[in-house]
Design a protein around this motif. Structure first.
Motif: not given
Lengths: 74, 220
Positions: A42, A49, A53, A56, A63, B4, B7, B10-11, B14-15, B18-19, B22-23, B196, B199, B202-203, B206
């Motif tokens: 984790v 991650m 981020l 970005l 930009i 923002h 954004k 999104s962060a 996504l965290f 991930v957390i 898995f858990l 996702w 994200l 966001w890309i 940009l």
């Protein structure tokens, strides 16, 4: 002789401490080592991650700065 | 001042993915074992791709209605980021297939359909790059984009359901409800899709801003 004594003591202590920790086969009560060390995964995935981020965010700022520059020029 | 908040959302999502991915608790299943957690990282790639392809389709149609190049830029860049997710979806799927089906690639209708989709959209970019006139390029690629989207629906949604497929959710078993029905999976899966996708947006934003800067410099 007397100047070497503290040095020897220091080395002795270091060896003592490290050998003790090396010998201990007991798993410490550490969250990161429990459940087959899944928390380590984790942590690693979170670092990836976070890296993406932050990358970005920095790119976004770059930009934005460029956009400002163009705006000021016009 | 630009906003923002999405954004940051999104962060956070996504965290969380991930957390909690898995858990969190997952259903116990044979063969799949813990790899069911790939649902949050493989299936979400395709969901994000689909959403971005829909964005591309909408802006292609919008272009054809207004002939504004702004819409064409959004259509192209969203398709580009969608392709990124598609490639990631293929690669993650290959790894998953290796350890559950025993091969990197099986001659399965779903897998070939996904690969076909990638090819159809590759042709979209080839077509774009083969033309210089901006309006002509935008018009022809907008029309092709509608065709490409329809092909994608046929390739990865319709055809796999008409025959047997190894892939879950296909072969006369619409929706991957047998896996997804589990509320423990849903709890991470849907936030992951949103995370996702944001994200990707966001890309995409940009890339669009970079293009505008590029255009601005060139016109001066």
């Amino acid at each position: 002789m007397s100047s070497k004594l503290p040095m020897l003591l220091f080395v002795f202590l270091i060896v003592m401490v490290t050998s003790v920790s090396a010998q201990s086969s007991v798993d410490m009560a550490d969250v990161m080592r429990s459940d087959g060390k899944i928390y380590v995964v984790v942590a690693v995935a979170s670092v990836v991650m976070a890296g993406i981020l932050i990358y970005l965010v920095l790119l976004d700022r770059k930009i934005s700065a460029m956009e400002k520059k163009i705006k000021n020029k016009a | 001042m630009e906003k923002h908040w999405w954004k940051i959302l999104s962060a956070i999502l996504l965290f969380y993915t991930v957390i909690a991915g898995f858990l969190g608790d997952v259903p116990t299943m044979a063969i799949l074992n813990e790899s069911i957690r790939n649902l949050y990282f493989h299936v979400t790639m395709w969901f994000a791709m689909m959403i971005l392809m829909i964005v591309s389709l909408v802006y292609s149609i919008k272009y054809l209605g207004s002939f504004e190049l702004k819409s064409d830029v959004i259509a192209e860049e969203s398709a580009r980021v969608a392709m990124l997710f598609g490639v990631l979806g293929l690669l993650t799927g290959m790894v998953w297939a290796k350890y559950t089906w025993g091969a990197w690639w099986v001659n399965d209708v779903q897998l070939n359909g996904a690969a076909g989709t990638m090819l159809v959209y590759t042709a979209y970019f080839l077509l774009r790059n083969s033309m210089d006139d901006e309006q002509k390029k935008a018009r022809i690629s907008a029309v092709y984009s509608i065709f490409a989207f329809a092909m994608m629906i046929v390739f990865i949604i319709i055809l796999p359901r008409m025959t047997d497929s190894l892939h879950p959710g296909k072969g006369g078993n619409p929706g991957f409800s047998s896996y997804d029905l589990d509320h423990r999976l849903r709890l991470v899966f849907y936030p992951a899709v949103i995370g996702w996708t944001l994200l990707g947006v966001w890309i995409m934003s940009l890339r669009i801003r970079l293009r505008n800067i590029h255009k601005n410099i060139e016109s001066n």
